[in-house]
Design an enzyme around this catalytic site. Structure first.
Site, PDB file in Angstrom:
ATOM      1  N   CYS A  19       0.880  -1.166   0.000  1.00  0.00           N
ATOM      2  CA  CYS A  19       0.000   0.000   0.000  1.00  0.00           C
ATOM      3  C   CYS A  19       0.920   1.219   0.000  1.00  0.00           C
ATOM      4  O   CYS A  19       2.105   1.090  -0.273  1.00  0.00           O
ATOM      5  CB  CYS A  19      -0.983  -0.007   1.177  1.00  0.00           C
ATOM      6  SG  CYS A  19      -0.257   0.154   2.823  1.00  0.00           S
ATOM      7  N   GLY A  20       0.415   2.379   0.292  1.00  0.00           N
ATOM      8  CA  GLY A  20       1.249   3.572   0.267  1.00  0.00           C
ATOM      9  C   GLY A  20       2.406   3.510   1.239  1.00  0.00           C
ATOM     10  O   GLY A  20       3.539   3.856   0.909  1.00  0.00           O
ATOM     11  N   THR A  21       2.142   3.069   2.472  1.00  0.00           N
ATOM     12  CA  THR A  21       3.191   3.003   3.493  1.00  0.00           C
ATOM     13  C   THR A  21       3.575   1.580   3.884  1.00  0.00           C
ATOM     14  O   THR A  21       4.601   1.381   4.520  1.00  0.00           O
ATOM     15  CB  THR A  21       2.738   3.711   4.781  1.00  0.00           C
ATOM     16  OG1 THR A  21       1.600   3.015   5.303  1.00  0.00           O
ATOM     17  CG2 THR A  21       2.421   5.180   4.528  1.00  0.00           C
ATOM     18  N   LYS A  30       9.593 -18.064  20.659  1.00  0.00           N
ATOM     19  CA  LYS A  30       8.922 -16.764  20.616  1.00  0.00           C
ATOM     20  C   LYS A  30       7.697 -16.808  19.707  1.00  0.00           C
ATOM     21  O   LYS A  30       6.632 -16.273  20.054  1.00  0.00           O
ATOM     22  CB  LYS A  30       9.891 -15.686  20.154  1.00  0.00           C
ATOM     23  CG  LYS A  30      11.051 -15.484  21.119  1.00  0.00           C
ATOM     24  CD  LYS A  30      12.098 -14.592  20.531  1.00  0.00           C
ATOM     25  CE  LYS A  30      13.334 -14.576  21.406  1.00  0.00           C
ATOM     26  NZ  LYS A  30      14.438 -13.863  20.783  1.00  0.00           N
TER      27      LYS A  30
END
Length: 162
Positions: A66-68, A136
């Site tokens: 996406c954009g970021t 983890k």
């Protein structure tokens, strides 16, 4: 390996470049989950489609854009059992797989350039989880199961809008 790829309209052109790169430089089978033009598409819809495909075993790993890269990461991580990691450099891409067994990497088309994106994808696809951080990852999976068993956060928005 069967690799899914998807983006919203902000990441469409970047996705197309990454798609070409993967098809030309690897033997992986690539499945495009959209979008297929620069027409507006809500990133959660694409992220949910890709996450569902992973959870159903239709694809092995995925790349979301996406954009970021932030929005698709948040959306994908809402899907039960999914580990999506934002990766804007090769070290993050490697660690996403080696340390976290992330099924999805996310990138921002407005954050990194195409050439860096290609290197990020190459690193991610060439990294294999050797269960080095299994303890983890198991803690994350167990917490998610605990929440599911309690009925916390069990609904997932779905189906893409047309």
């Amino acid at each position: 390996m069967k690799i899914g790829i998807g983006s919203d309209h902000n990441g469409f052109e970047f996705k197309e470049e990454i798609k070409k790169y993967v098809e030309q430089t690897t033997d992986h089978l690539l499945v495009d989950y959209g979008c297929h033009s620069c027409d507006s598409v809500d990133y959660p819809d694409v992220a949910f489609d890709v996450s569902q495909a992973i959870s159903e075993g239709k694809i092995d790993r995925a790349i979301l854009i996406c954009g970021t890269g932030i929005g698709v990461a948040i959306a994908a991580n809402k899907y039960p059992g999914i580990r999506a990691a934002l990766a804007h450099d090769t070290y993050s891409a490697e660690r996403a797989q080696l340390s976290n067994n992330a099924q999805i990497i996310t990138m921002g088309s407005q954050i990194i350039g195409t050439e860096v994106g290609k290197k990020v994808v190459e690193t991610y696809l060439n990294s294999v989880w050797a269960e080095g951080s299994k303890r983890k990852v198991d803690k994350i999976n167990n917490k998610e199961k605990e929440f599911r068993d309690q009925g916390v956060g069990t609904t997932v928005a779905g189906n893409r809008c047309s």
